[in-house]
Design an enzyme around this catalytic site. Structure first.
Site, short mmCIF file in Angstrom:
data_model
loop_
_atom_site.label_atom_id
_atom_site.label_comp_id
_atom_site.label_asym_id
_atom_site.label_seq_id
_atom_site.Cartn_x
_atom_site.Cartn_y
_atom_site.Cartn_z
N GLY A 17 0.82 -1.20 0.00
CA GLY A 17 0.00 0.00 0.00
C GLY A 17 0.85 1.24 0.00
N GLY A 19 0.50 5.66 0.76
CA GLY A 19 -0.31 6.77 1.23
C GLY A 19 0.52 8.02 1.38
N GLY A 20 -0.11 9.08 1.89
CA GLY A 20 0.59 10.34 2.04
C GLY A 20 1.72 10.29 3.04
N MET A 21 1.61 9.41 4.04
CA MET A 21 2.64 9.31 5.06
C MET A 21 3.79 8.40 4.65
SD MET A 21 2.11 11.10 7.84
CE MET A 21 3.05 10.16 9.06
N VAL A 24 3.85 0.76 2.56
CA VAL A 24 3.87 -0.48 3.33
C VAL A 24 4.29 -1.61 2.42
CG1 VAL A 24 2.55 -2.08 4.77
CG2 VAL A 24 2.01 0.36 4.82
N ASP A 135 -9.52 8.05 14.78
CA ASP A 135 -9.70 7.91 13.32
C ASP A 135 -10.32 6.55 12.99
OD1 ASP A 135 -9.63 8.81 10.71
OD2 ASP A 135 -7.55 8.19 10.35
#
Length: 350
Positions: A17, A19-21, A24, A135
């Site tokens: 995966g 994402g913005g952070m 993985v 969250d």
């Protein structure tokens, strides 16, 4: 990064995966001869103290909670080459609830209740450890295949913006909510107090979010799915109660709708006081078969709502006639800009 080795121990494999952070990867733990998942922070945000703090917080929060319903963080470190922090977690096989809802649409009530019941177990343990997730959403509830034996287990993911109570964490609380007007989380699942940017929110914000998750699982949509503008969404969250579940899902029995309503009370004091109390409200609805474990899940249960169930019109849950949203004074909508950008990034969660 495929084939790269971290800390002389973790050999990175396929990308799981992005994402913005960060990203993985699946990886081989050569020390313990096991497959793991490694989350690596993007190098271009290393300058951000809040981003680095989120990585540290995720490791601390998840490690403080002892339950199989929380994804296990096994190790943490910093890549010597890129100086990017990384987290090593158990490798999960399955899909998250967001993917399941995208694939199936509205779920049969018994399936939705079992998923949320397991999430209640994990959240109760988190809250007892002094951790407020902040969250909770379908994408952070993972239906994982059990390593030993049949069945699925719901695991709560991503404690990156969790709030850790000072009594449980001696470090200064740098959770991102440092003043009124600052907002973190995924807007469609936020409690009214979280949407208002109130600093001193507690575990009951997770109860609200879990109520929205159950609403989404039962109706195939969130209450605010039709609201597109960020400002309009925040205004709705802080000034209106959600549309009653049965307006969008008339097939849902009133006792099931009552569970959702118990979580979605505007005032935190009026909601379920804990995840365990919410679980207690769910369990009687899952005990038709004396020999059945009401928390059990298996892949054979992952089926869509049948056409005949969709055509059912259940009796309506009687709701209080008086409005439950109090009058308030002062500004309630966070300033646009970075918050609006976060909304656009997260609005795909429905």
């Amino acid at each position: 990064m495929d084939g790269k080795t971290l800390s002389g121990r973790y050999i990175l494999g396929r990308l799981l995966g992005r994402g913005g952070m960060g990203v993985v990867h699946e990886a081989d733990d050569t020390a313990l001869q096991r497959r793991v998942a490694v989350k690596i922070m993007n190098a271009d945000i290393l300058h951000s103290r809040s981003a680095v703090g989120r990585f540290e917080r995720e490791a601390r929060a998840a490690s403080a909670i002892q339950t199989e319903h929380i994804v296990r963080v096994l190790d943490a470190g910093v890549d010597e080459e890129t100086r990017s922090p990384f987290l090593v977690m158990e490798l999960l096989q399955g899909e998250d609830l967001a993917q399941l809802l995208e694939r199936l649409g509205p779920l049969p009530p018994r399936l939705a209740l079992r998923i949320v019941a397991q999430a209640c177990v994990g959240l109760q343990k988190a809250h007892e450890a002094g951790v407020v997730h902040r969250d909770i959403k379908p994408g952070n509830l993972f239906l994982a295949r059990r390593e030993q034996g049949p069945g699925l287990i719901v695991k709560v993911l991503d404690f990156g913006i969790a709030k850790i109570k000072p009594a449980h964490d001696p470090r200064r609380d740098t959770t991102g909510l440092t003043r009124s007007g600052s907002m973190v989380g995924t807007p469609r699942y936020m409690s009214p107090e979280q949407a208002r940017g109130i600093k001193d929110i507690d575990h009951r914000t997770d109860i609200w979010a879990l109520g929205i998750v159950l609403y989404h699982a039962l109706a195939g949509r969130t209450p605010t799915q039709d609201v597109e503008a960020f400002g309009d969404l925040i205004a709705a969250l802080v000034a209106e109660l959600p549309t009653p579940l049965q307006e969008f899902a008339p097939w849902v029995a009133p006792e099931v709708a009552a569970v959702v309503d118990g979580a979605l009370q505007y005032q935190p004091v009026a909601r379920y006081p804990s995840a365990s109390v919410m679980l207690d409200a769910i369990l009687p609805l899952l005990r038709d078969d004396p020999g059945d474990d009401p928390l059990s899940l298996d892949e054979g249960m992952l089926v869509p709502l049948s056409p005949s169930e969709r055509q059912t019109v259940a009796p309506r849950l009687e709701l209080p006639a008086a409005p439950r949203v109090p009058r308030r004074s002062g500004p309630v909508i966070p300033a646009p800009g970075r918050a609006a950008e976060r909304w656009r990034d997260q609005s795909t969660d429905g």
